[in-house]
Design an enzyme around this catalytic site. Structure first.
Site, PDB file in Angstrom:
ATOM      1  N   LEU A  55       0.603  -1.438  -0.349  1.00  0.00           N
ATOM      2  CA  LEU A  55       0.138  -0.080  -0.057  1.00  0.00           C
ATOM      3  C   LEU A  55       0.103   1.345   0.246  1.00  0.00           C
ATOM      4  O   LEU A  55       0.469   2.373  -0.344  1.00  0.00           O
ATOM      5  CB  LEU A  55      -0.718  -0.033   1.460  1.00  0.00           C
ATOM      6  N   GLY A  56       2.411   1.339   0.635  1.00  0.00           N
ATOM      7  CA  GLY A  56       2.619   2.152   0.800  1.00  0.00           C
ATOM      8  C   GLY A  56       3.806   1.971   1.483  1.00  0.00           C
ATOM      9  O   GLY A  56       3.947   0.996   2.151  1.00  0.00           O
ATOM     10  N   GLY A  58       7.413   4.149   4.017  1.00  0.00           N
ATOM     11  CA  GLY A  58       7.939   5.828   4.303  1.00  0.00           C
ATOM     12  C   GLY A  58       9.028   5.556   4.864  1.00  0.00           C
ATOM     13  O   GLY A  58       9.807   4.457   5.292  1.00  0.00           O
ATOM     14  N   GLY A  59       9.759   6.448   5.294  1.00  0.00           N
ATOM     15  CA  GLY A  59      11.057   5.995   6.466  1.00  0.00           C
ATOM     16  C   GLY A  59      10.647   5.245   7.942  1.00  0.00           C
ATOM     17  O   GLY A  59      11.920   4.374   7.628  1.00  0.00           O
ATOM     18  N   MET A  60      10.236   4.957   7.830  1.00  0.00           N
ATOM     19  CA  MET A  60      10.189   3.914   9.234  1.00  0.00           C
ATOM     20  C   MET A  60       9.398   2.644   8.667  1.00  0.00           C
ATOM     21  O   MET A  60       9.422   1.848   8.939  1.00  0.00           O
ATOM     22  CB  MET A  60       9.311   4.172  10.034  1.00  0.00           C
ATOM     23  N   GLY A  61       8.694   2.780   7.767  1.00  0.00           N
ATOM     24  CA  GLY A  61       7.810   1.133   8.018  1.00  0.00           C
ATOM     25  C   GLY A  61       6.950   0.785   6.678  1.00  0.00           C
ATOM     26  O   GLY A  61       6.912   2.500   5.936  1.00  0.00           O
ATOM     27  N   VAL A  63       4.176  -0.174   4.929  1.00  0.00           N
ATOM     28  CA  VAL A  63       2.539  -0.635   4.636  1.00  0.00           C
ATOM     29  C   VAL A  63       1.773  -1.459   3.843  1.00  0.00           C
ATOM     30  O   VAL A  63       2.099  -1.811   2.612  1.00  0.00           O
ATOM     31  CB  VAL A  63       1.242   0.435   5.287  1.00  0.00           C
ATOM     32  N   LYS A  78       2.067  -2.507   8.969  1.00  0.00           N
ATOM     33  CA  LYS A  78       2.736  -1.720   8.750  1.00  0.00           C
ATOM     34  C   LYS A  78       3.897  -2.446   9.905  1.00  0.00           C
ATOM     35  O   LYS A  78       3.544  -2.756  10.686  1.00  0.00           O
ATOM     36  CB  LYS A  78       2.414  -0.761  10.009  1.00  0.00           C
ATOM     37  N   ASP A 170       3.064  16.120  12.070  1.00  0.00           N
ATOM     38  CA  ASP A 170       3.299  15.776  10.126  1.00  0.00           C
ATOM     39  C   ASP A 170       1.165  15.396   9.832  1.00  0.00           C
ATOM     40  O   ASP A 170       1.516  14.963   9.575  1.00  0.00           O
ATOM     41  CB  ASP A 170       3.830  14.122  10.662  1.00  0.00           C
TER      42      ASP A 170
END
Length: 480
Positions: A55-56, A58-61, A63, A78, A170
């Protein structure tokens, strides 16, 4: 900060890694120097959940869409990037997101069901799967009533967040999800509390380190930019930026000048009022957004609840159901898949949407292009709208250079008839290299007085000094 090399958000001291989308939520001293490429876990089972679709990231994880293996329920999972899981501070931040969301428990905030660690050391938590549209993909400029309605729901969530002693830090269009159901008004969910911070209490050393700046630059309040302590009014500012972008199609400050304008000791030039950029924006809504964007926190709304009251008082009680921008996107998507009664069309429909993790997606407009003698029309998305022309996002085969196209452009809340001449092709290979959508550039032919008036509002004349400063940028964009 925004990296000029890879067009992504990441710490200026961290290396460019195209496979990972950075959200600005990491600081250079807390992220390992080597970040793994996207760790594809599709097909894996974590606990009772089989990961089926990405699904997507980011910098941390990352999804994933997942299925509960016993009853088949769909959820979102996630997963903390494996390379980051070795850092105890980053693991703590990852788990803090789940605890924060569960602590608040608001209907306008995504729910988290489970948090766990797999046998091979993967850290993950399980959330409700929300089938909706991120506000970053909402057609812009958007219907003011819809924007006010959605932001008011975000304010409800923020009021609960702030009363729980937490600041989100954020908020941006990617972290606000609109959901539509037939016969119901759109609802909104607030996502991603990965960089949320408690207002009170010691916290952990990584989260309270002096001088850290966490968030997405284009949406951060000035005090957050400066690394100063923040409270709920910083979230109000971020929501104001989001609202300004949605109703006008542009950010309050140009990205390249953001740091200079926000952090300069001298006051920045007055912001253009949203109703001056988009004539269908009520002046009351324009005033509410400008107050939320006040540089000094004391001049903003004192609470999210106060901002909500101003938003709802500025427009009709709720958006018109039949005018939902989601319906426009659905219409465009349907046009892209319906078989044509003729062998070809002047411009095949290919609605171009920004990447889900793009923190400052470019504004888009919608055009309905007539098929000439063939009859009918096709809906396409447009970008790079200027006083001279625009760019239509579409698929090949392109209409030939110098082909004239008649189309109806939705701009400033009204439909304007236009004629344009194709002057540029950007094929798929060029589009990938330039990080844009494929399509054609059009030059306006004999634009009407009304079109010129609306375009002038979007792009007012600039002082000679400003024009001279941007000459280099114009030369760089000339090939486009």
């Amino acid at each position: 900060m925004h990296c000029e090399n890879c067009s992504s958000e990441h710490p200026v001291s961290a290396p460019c890694v195209e496979q990972v989308t950075w959200t600005g939520a990491e600081s250079s001293d807390s992220v390992p120097r080597t970040i793994p490429a996207l760790f594809d876990l599709r097909g894996r089972t974590l606990g009772h959940y089989r990961l089926t679709q990405l699904l997507g990231s980011g910098g941390m994880g990352t999804v994933y869409l997942a299925e509960q293996t016993t009853i088949g329920a769909r959820v979102a999972v996630k997963v903390l990037h494996p390379g980051l899981a070795q850092d105890a501070r980053l693991r703590a931040r990852f788990y803090a997101e789940a605890r924060t969301v569960n602590l608040i428990g608001h209907p306008n905030i995504v729910r988290i069901f489970d948090i766990n660690e797999s046998e091979d050391g993967l850290h993950y938590f399980v959330m409700e799967y929300l089938d909706g549209l991120p506000l970053s993909r909402l057609q812009r400029p958007a219907q003011p009533e819809l924007v006010a309605w959605l932001l008011a729901q975000a304010c409800d969530a923020l009021e609960a967040v702030h009363r729980s002693g937490v600041v989100h830090r954020d908020l941006k269009p990617d972290n606000l999800l609109m959901m539509e159901r037939p016969g119901e008004r759109p609802t909104l969910k607030v996502l991603d509390f990965g960089v949320a911070k408690a207002l009170h209490g010691p916290g952990n050393p990584e989260q309270t380190m002096a001088g850290q700046v966490l968030g997405t630059p284009a949406y951060m309040a000035p005090e957050q930019w400066a690394g100063q302590p923040v409270d709920g009014r910083a979230d109000v500012y971020s929501l104001g930026v989001t609202g300004y972008l949605l109703v006008t199609g542009q950010l309050p400050y140009p990205r390249g000048q953001l740091a200079e304008l926000v952090l300069s000791p001298a006051p920045p030039p007055p912001l253009r009022a949203p109703h001056e950029l988009a004539p269908d924006v009520p002046e009351a809504l324009s005033r509410a957004l400008l107050r939320a964007l006040a540089r000094n926190p004391s001049e903003r709304f004192t609470s999210a609840l106060e901002f909500k009251k101003a938003l709802l008082a500025s427009v009709q009680p709720a958006p018109r159901l039949q005018a939902s921008p989601g319906a426009h996107l659905a219409h465009a998507a349907q046009a892209a898949h319906e078989p044509s009664s003729t062998p070809s069309t002047p411009i095949p429909a290919l609605p171009a949407l920004p990447e889900p993790n793009d923190p400052t997606p470019p504004p888009t407009w919608t055009a309905r292009v007539r098929r000439g003698k063939e009859g009918g029309s096709v809906v396409v998305h447009c970008s790079e709208l200027s006083r001279g022309g625009l760019f239509m996002c579409c698929a090949e085969p392109f209409p030939q250079i110098f082909t004239r196209l008649e189309f109806t452009l939705l701009i400033g809340g009204e439909e304007v008839e236009c004629v344009g001449e194709v002057v540029r092709h950007v094929d798929s290979a060029q589009a990938r290299a330039w990080r844009m959508s494929p399509g054609v550039g059009l030059q306006f032919i004999n634009p009407s007085a009304r079109l010129r008036e609306l375009l002038m509002r979007l792009h007012p004349p600039r002082p000679p000094s400003v024009a001279a400063q941007s000459a280099g940028a114009k030369e760089a964009l000339a090939p486009f």
